[in-house]
Each structure stands twice: as C-alpha cells, then as structure tokens.
Design a protein around this motif. Structure first.
Motif, PDB file in Angstrom:
ATOM      1  N   ARG A   1       0.823  -1.213   0.000  1.00 46.66           N
ATOM      2  CA  ARG A   1       0.000   0.000   0.000  1.00 46.66           C
ATOM      3  C   ARG A   1       0.860   1.268   0.000  1.00 46.66           C
ATOM      4  O   ARG A   1       0.459   2.300  -0.536  1.00 46.66           O
ATOM      5  CB  ARG A   1      -0.929   0.016   1.208  1.00 46.66           C
ATOM      6  N   VAL A   2       2.034   1.177   0.619  1.00 45.99           N
ATOM      7  CA  VAL A   2       2.939   2.327   0.598  1.00 45.99           C
ATOM      8  C   VAL A   2       3.412   2.582  -0.832  1.00 45.99           C
ATOM      9  O   VAL A   2       3.445   3.724  -1.309  1.00 45.99           O
ATOM     10  CB  VAL A   2       4.134   2.078   1.534  1.00 45.99           C
ATOM     11  N   ASN A   3       3.776   1.498  -1.521  1.00 43.52           N
ATOM     12  CA  ASN A   3       4.226   1.641  -2.912  1.00 43.52           C
ATOM     13  C   ASN A   3       3.116   2.202  -3.791  1.00 43.52           C
ATOM     14  O   ASN A   3       3.374   3.014  -4.688  1.00 43.52           O
ATOM     15  CB  ASN A   3       4.688   0.285  -3.454  1.00 43.52           C
ATOM     16  N   LEU A   4       1.868   1.774  -3.518  1.00 39.57           N
ATOM     17  CA  LEU A   4       0.759   2.269  -4.330  1.00 39.57           C
ATOM     18  C   LEU A   4       0.575   3.767  -4.137  1.00 39.57           C
ATOM     19  O   LEU A   4       0.342   4.505  -5.106  1.00 39.57           O
ATOM     20  CB  LEU A   4      -0.529   1.522  -3.973  1.00 39.57           C
ATOM     21  N   ALA A   5       0.701   4.244  -2.909  1.00 35.45           N
ATOM     22  CA  ALA A   5       0.577   5.684  -2.672  1.00 35.45           C
ATOM     23  C   ALA A   5       1.637   6.448  -3.441  1.00 35.45           C
ATOM     24  O   ALA A   5       1.371   7.512  -4.014  1.00 35.45           O
ATOM     25  CB  ALA A   5       0.701   5.978  -1.179  1.00 35.45           C
ATOM     26  N   SER A   6       2.864   5.897  -3.469  1.00 29.49           N
ATOM     27  CA  SER A   6       3.934   6.542  -4.236  1.00 29.49           C
ATOM     28  C   SER A   6       3.609   6.550  -5.727  1.00 29.49           C
ATOM     29  O   SER A   6       3.837   7.549  -6.418  1.00 29.49           O
ATOM     30  CB  SER A   6       5.251   5.806  -3.978  1.00 29.49           C
ATOM     31  N   ARG A   7       3.060   5.441  -6.222  1.00 32.24           N
ATOM     32  CA  ARG A   7       2.713   5.377  -7.655  1.00 32.24           C
ATOM     33  C   ARG A   7       1.583   6.355  -7.995  1.00 32.24           C
ATOM     34  O   ARG A   7       1.567   6.950  -9.080  1.00 32.24           O
ATOM     35  CB  ARG A   7       2.293   3.953  -8.019  1.00 32.24           C
ATOM     36  N   LEU A   8       0.638   6.517  -7.071  1.00 31.33           N
ATOM     37  CA  LEU A   8      -0.448   7.466  -7.326  1.00 31.33           C
ATOM     38  C   LEU A   8       0.087   8.883  -7.447  1.00 31.33           C
ATOM     39  O   LEU A   8      -0.381   9.664  -8.291  1.00 31.33           O
ATOM     40  CB  LEU A   8      -1.481   7.393  -6.196  1.00 31.33           C
ATOM     41  N   GLU A   9       1.070   9.211  -6.617  1.00 29.38           N
ATOM     42  CA  GLU A   9       1.694  10.535  -6.755  1.00 29.38           C
ATOM     43  C   GLU A   9       2.334  10.667  -8.133  1.00 29.38           C
ATOM     44  O   GLU A   9       2.242  11.719  -8.771  1.00 29.38           O
ATOM     45  CB  GLU A   9       2.718  10.725  -5.636  1.00 29.38           C
ATOM     46  N   GLY A  10       2.983   9.582  -8.604  1.00 29.30           N
ATOM     47  CA  GLY A  10       3.577   9.632  -9.936  1.00 29.30           C
ATOM     48  C   GLY A  10       2.526   9.796 -11.024  1.00 29.30           C
ATOM     49  O   GLY A  10       2.746  10.507 -12.014  1.00 29.30           O
ATOM     50  N   LEU A  11       1.348   9.168 -10.838  1.00 30.42           N
ATOM     51  CA  LEU A  11       0.287   9.282 -11.839  1.00 30.42           C
ATOM     52  C   LEU A  11      -0.315  10.677 -11.888  1.00 30.42           C
ATOM     53  O   LEU A  11      -0.946  11.047 -12.886  1.00 30.42           O
ATOM     54  CB  LEU A  11      -0.812   8.262 -11.550  1.00 30.42           C
ATOM     55  N   SER A  12      -0.130  11.439 -10.812  1.00 30.57           N
ATOM     56  CA  SER A  12      -0.664  12.807 -10.844  1.00 30.57           C
ATOM     57  C   SER A  12      -0.011  13.615 -11.957  1.00 30.57           C
ATOM     58  O   SER A  12      -0.613  14.558 -12.485  1.00 30.57           O
ATOM     59  CB  SER A  12      -0.452  13.489  -9.490  1.00 30.57           C
ATOM     60  N   LYS A  13       1.228  13.237 -12.312  1.00 31.39           N
ATOM     61  CA  LYS A  13       1.872  13.910 -13.456  1.00 31.39           C
ATOM     62  C   LYS A  13       1.215  13.460 -14.759  1.00 31.39           C
ATOM     63  O   LYS A  13       0.977  14.271 -15.664  1.00 31.39           O
ATOM     64  CB  LYS A  13       3.365  13.565 -13.512  1.00 31.39           C
ATOM     65  N   LYS A  14       0.924  12.160 -14.875  1.00 35.18           N
ATOM     66  CA  LYS A  14       0.364  11.626 -16.117  1.00 35.18           C
ATOM     67  C   LYS A  14      -1.032  12.192 -16.379  1.00 35.18           C
ATOM     68  O   LYS A  14      -1.389  12.465 -17.529  1.00 35.18           O
ATOM     69  CB  LYS A  14       0.281  10.102 -16.044  1.00 35.18           C
TER      70      LYS A  14
END
Length: 419
Positions: free
Chosen positions: A290-303
């Motif tokens: 779940r920690v990794n998913l939160a980090s990925r969601l932040e990355g998707l905010s750019k996409k």
C-alpha cells in the motif's frame, strides 16, 4: 459574759471540801490575746510557707520542663522554617534528657534523608530537563507521538504490527529544472522553508512526516496514533498543503524565485508499522504494497495532470465530504491488482458539479461496455466544461471501441509500467 458592759470570759469551779465556789473571770481581750497572737503567727508562717513553696514549685517545674519546652520550640521551628538542623541541649540524664537526645537523633536522620530527597529531586529535575531537551531535539527527526510511545513502553517499539493507515506522498514538479537556478545555500534555504510549510498541515491533522526523499515527502496518518477517520485526515492535510503552497509561492515571487507546483497521491490500507533498521540506524516507518501504491499514485498525478490523486479506498471514505471524480482504473508498476484512481476538490462550481456527476455516470457506462451511452455522456461533460482533458480521453476511447468487437478479457484497466 458581759459585766459592766465589758465582754469577759469566766470560769466557775466548785471546791467540795470547803464548799467553796471559785469564780475566775478575765476580760476577753486579755484572755484571747495570746491565742490571737499564735493564730496570727501561724497564718503568717503558713502564708510565707505557701509563697516559698509556690516559688520553689515554679522554679523546679521550670527547670524540669525546660527540656520539653526546648523540644516543643525546636519542633515548632522545624515546622515553621523547615530547618532540620535544629537541635536541643541535653540538660539532664533522665527521661527528659533521653527525649531531647532522641529528638536530636531524629532531626539528624531527617536532615540526612531530606538531603537525599533534595538530591534525588535535583537529579530527577535534571533528568526531566535532559529528557525534554532530547525530546525537542529528536522531534525534528522522530515524531513526538513516537517518542512518547517509546518512553511509555520501550519494548513495544521493537515489535512491528499490521494496521490500516493512510499514506501520503507529495513531490515538487520539475524539481530538477528548478535546482539548476539555485546555488546550494539558496536551495537548502528554500527546501527547509518548503518542508516546514508542508509539514505544518500534516501535523495539524495528526499525521507524521515519515521521511523526506529528496524533494518528496512521505506522511502517515494512523500510526503511531489512530484517529476516527485517517483517510479523511490525510485528504484534509493534502488540501491544506495546497492552500499553504499558495502563500509560500507568494514569498517565492517576492524573492524573484520560481513558484513551486506539487503533486500528491494518497492511499489507505493495511501496512507494517514498526522500527526498521539496524543497531547503527533505525527508522520508525511503514512498509508494504500500500505504501508503494501511494507513491505510484503521486507519480500518476503527473500523467493525469491533476494535483491530487487518491485511490478508491480513500474515495469510499471521503466521498460524503468531498466531490470525487473517477480518472481511470489503472494498475501501476510492481502491482498486479488495479485500483480506481480519483481526484477531488473542496468545492465545485455549479457547472463543474453537474459535469462531474455526468462524468462519473458515463464512466460506469464505459466499464459496462456501453460505449455509445458513455460517449454521449462525455460529450455533455465537454459542453459543461469545454476542453476537459479527462472527458476528452474517455470520449476518444469510446469512439475507438464503439461498434467494434471488444477483445476477450477487456476490462478497461490502464496498465502503467513507469513510475
């Protein structure tokens, strides 16, 4: 009797052999003179004796009770002043003398004990002050709640546990480009100001800053202290961070520095919480998928060109408080399961509110493979908010899929292989 007006004392005695009667009389004053003198002398002697006895009683009583008075006065002095160095003079080798000696021994022992108590109190005060100093220092590195929990139960801090928390990641957009415009001291000054500005809303919402990763911030809500709704607290903190960034950028512009833009991703779910590290370095942190998913969601905010993206687990817990909009169903790198990704706002205009409702209904039609109905809905969204990127993206997909056979296993999930 009274003879010729004079009080007299008489004595009558018969003398038988001669038949005489002897009558003797004397004036009362003459008769009682010696007796009165004796009575007077006796009274004087008695009075003098009583006076002397009283004086001797006072003197001896004073001498006998002097040690008791000294003990009583000394005790009163100790009570009044708290001076345990008070001592009494031992005058006699009797019970009162032993009492005075015992009092001196008692006060001497109490003085020693009081000295020890003061020493312990001073040591405790110094230790407390040192503890507070340590707390103040380490609160810059470890959250206050973690330090309090460590002092309350040190052994528990070495044991990990699984618990649901909300994990927030934020990142500065185009930070590498911004770095090139600063010298090292200016960059450190700006970052410290930025981190302080961003940390305040997190702690005000009872979260903790877990770590700084370069220019990124990782925050946790729900560990070590759980709240009623940690997901809501994380979202409120994120919205507060955007508000705080506006004021921070005003200062940036005043200093002729570029304003900053950030992206935030939030997810809620069970993670491992505990102290991780070695004897050389330990961190109180959270770990897990779940920690990794939160980090990925932040990355998707750019996409997706959205400042804030939250997972479906967050959206379910805050949709009654904030308007939410589905951006996509996506699977991120390093994770097989997909998740709905949403954005949200504090408030919407009337046009935006209507458009978001139509958008969410249309995404339901899209994932039900009703592409024509979905396309009509997204066209209505574009009439309400022209050039809307998300409605345009879904409309393009619908137009590509409409009237064509859908591939087996199609579920509309976007797979992202980049961070």
């Amino acid at each position: 009797m009274s003879l010729a007006g004079v009080e007299r004392v008489a004595y009558v005695n018969r003398f038988g052999p001669f038949g005489w009667t002897v009558f003797v009389t004397e004036a009362s004053d003459a008769f009682y003179r010696s007796t009165e003198r004796i009575v007077l002398q006796t009274g004087v002697i008695l009075g003098a004796s009583l006076l002397v006895a009283a004086l001797l009683l006072l003197v001896f009583a004073g001498r006998l009770t002097r040690p008791l008075r000294q003990v009583a006065d000394a005790m009163q002095g100790v009570i009044t002043t708290g001076d345990l160095s008070e001592r009494v003079e031992t005058l006699y080798r009797d019970e009162t003398g032993r009492l005075g000696h015992a009092f001196n021994l008692m006060t001497a022992d109490l003085e020693k004990a009081y000295g020890l108590v003061k020493g312990y109190a001073l040591h405790a005060a110094v230790a407390k002050e040192n503890e507070e100093k340590i707390r103040r220092i380490f609160q810059k590195y470890v959250p206050k709640a973690v330090i309090d929990q460590f002092y309350a139960s040190p052994e528990r801090m070495l044991v990990g546990e699984m618990r649901p928390v909300a994990v927030l990641f934020s990142d500065i957009r185009a930070f590498t480009t911004i770095v090139e415009t600063f010298n090292p001291s200016e960059l450190v000054e700006m970052l410290n100001g930025y981190f302080g500005t961003m940390a305040k809303p997190i702690y005000e919402r009872h979260g903790i800053v877990d770590k700084h990763i370069g220019d990124a911030i990782m925050a946790v809500f729900g560990a070590p202290e759980k709240q009623e709704n940690d997901a809501l607290a994380a979202v409120l903190a994120a919205l507060d961070m955007f508000d705080a960034l506006v004021a921070f950028n005003d200062v940036q512009r005043f200093r002729n520095r570029p304003p900053l833009q950030i992206g935030i991703g939030i997810h809620y779910g069970p993670v491992i919480v505990g102290n991780i590290g070695s004897e050389y370095k330990m961190d109180y942190t959270v770990m897990g998928d779940r920690v990794n998913l939160a980090s990925r969601l932040e990355g998707l905010s750019k996409k997706y060109h959205e400042p804030l993206i939250v997972s479906d687990s967050i959206q379910r817990r805050v949709r009654d408080q904030f308007p939410c909009r589905l951006l996509d169903k996506a699977s991120v790198k390093g994770r097989r399961e997909s998740t709905g990704i949403f954005t949200l706002r504090r408030t919407l205009s009337a046009a935006e509110a209507g458009a978001w409702n139509v958008h969410n209904d249309s995404t339901d039609r899209y994932y039900e493979r009703k592409f024509r109905e979905a396309a009509d809905g997204f066209r209505r969204v574009l009439k309400l908010i022209p050039r809307d990127e998300h409605a345009s993206r879904f409309l393009t997909r619908c137009e590509q899929l409409e009237g064509k056979p859908v591939k087996p296993g199609w579920n509309g999930i976007e797979e992202w292989t980049e961070k």
